[in-house]
Scaffold this active site. Sequence first.
Site, PDB file in Angstrom:
ATOM      1  CG  ASN A 124      52.810  35.394 -39.288  1.00 24.92           C
ATOM      2  OD1 ASN A 124      51.685  35.194 -39.746  1.00 24.92           O
ATOM      3  ND2 ASN A 124      53.304  36.608 -39.133  1.00 24.92           N
ATOM      4  CG  HIS A 152      48.961  36.955 -40.940  1.00 25.30           C
ATOM      5  ND1 HIS A 152      50.153  37.431 -41.436  1.00 25.30           N
ATOM      6  CD2 HIS A 152      48.224  36.628 -42.033  1.00 25.30           C
ATOM      7  CE1 HIS A 152      50.131  37.394 -42.751  1.00 25.30           C
ATOM      8  NE2 HIS A 152      48.981  36.906 -43.147  1.00 25.30           N
ATOM      9  CD  GLU A 203      51.649  40.089 -39.150  1.00 24.03           C
ATOM     10  OE1 GLU A 203      51.477  38.847 -39.081  1.00 24.03           O
ATOM     11  OE2 GLU A 203      52.300  40.626 -40.063  1.00 24.03           O
ATOM     12  CG  ASP A 215      43.601  42.024 -45.073  1.00 25.75           C
ATOM     13  OD1 ASP A 215      43.144  41.996 -46.231  1.00 25.75           O
ATOM     14  OD2 ASP A 215      44.299  41.109 -44.610  1.00 25.75           O
TER      15      ASP A 215
HETATM   16  C1  GLP Z   1      48.112  38.127 -46.427  1.00 23.17           C
HETATM   17  C2  GLP Z   1      46.701  38.705 -46.175  1.00 23.17           C
HETATM   18  C3  GLP Z   1      45.770  37.690 -45.601  1.00 23.17           C
HETATM   19  C4  GLP Z   1      45.948  36.401 -46.354  1.00 23.17           C
HETATM   20  C5  GLP Z   1      47.282  35.804 -45.983  1.00 23.17           C
HETATM   21  C6  GLP Z   1      47.624  34.519 -46.700  1.00 23.17           C
HETATM   22  O1  GLP Z   1      49.095  38.823 -45.765  1.00 23.17           O
HETATM   23  N1  GLP Z   1      46.686  39.879 -45.370  1.00 23.17           N
HETATM   24  O2  GLP Z   1      44.438  38.164 -45.648  1.00 23.17           O
HETATM   25  O3  GLP Z   1      44.917  35.516 -45.999  1.00 23.17           O
HETATM   26  O4  GLP Z   1      48.316  36.747 -46.078  1.00 23.17           O
HETATM   27  O5  GLP Z   1      47.965  34.745 -48.031  1.00 23.17           O
HETATM   28  P1  GLP Z   1      48.035  33.604 -49.106  1.00 23.17           P
HETATM   29  O6  GLP Z   1      46.658  33.127 -49.328  1.00 23.17           O
HETATM   30  O7  GLP Z   1      48.614  34.265 -50.342  1.00 23.17           O
HETATM   31  O8  GLP Z   1      48.916  32.533 -48.557  1.00 23.17           O
END
Ligand code: GLP
Length: 245
Positions: free
Chosen positions: A139, A141, A146, A70
Amino acid sequence: MSLPHLKIYNDYNTMSAAAAELILDVVRLKPEAVLCFATGNTPVGTYRELAAKARESGTDFSRCFCIGLDEWLGVPGNKSGSCKYILQEQVFDPLGIKPTQVHLFDGLTNAVEAECEKMNALIDSRGGIDCMLVGIGTNGHIGFNEPGVDSRLKAHEQVLHASTLDSGKHYFNEPTPIKKGITLGLAQVLQAKMVLLLANGVSKSAIIRKTLEGEISPAVPASFIQQHTNAYVLLDKEAAAELTL
Ligand code: GLP
């Protein structure tokens, strides 16, 4: 529910080392593998271990192909905090992966649909994704899919939820306007030949329970991983704390 591979580790470092080994195994078995990488805090340790173990073992990444999960729309790839910048620094440079081996979303695109089509076509032309490493938002995702997302979607644009924007701003070292993202879709997560979902820390324990023990629903996009027949869910003890399995 039949989750094939649920693995719970004592701590973050052990989880990260195990995830790195799984990725190395994919590349050893198939040197031309298509790999997909997420960013965020969760995989930082995995990428560190991957670089170290690849060096120690002499695993050859020169034939694999890498794509990004992403990107933040409107954020240039040379900006610290963009997914491109992070993957370059944490994955591609340490593994010696050349630009010709990489395709990422362009956060500055003004033709999102064409950008998505390009990514979808590229994945198809390379025979699909062999190994996809993803994290999970609080949440539920995956990538930027989302809650409420259509699980049949491939690459698409997504308006981001408040909690995503809130955690997202911590990835940047200066105030950066973010509102939307571009992401691979859940259809591509489900089609990947192997998925590694990683989560660590107490802040992920509630959503991990919903993801693995709740019903499969767009309300918790990550719950679709229950339908995947070759998904590995790697957790530290804290993220697994609310599981009743
Ligand atoms: C972000 C990214 C995801 C990531 C997630 C968790 O928004 N778009 O690809 O896996 O949130 O992030 P983290 O690993 O910092 O908790």
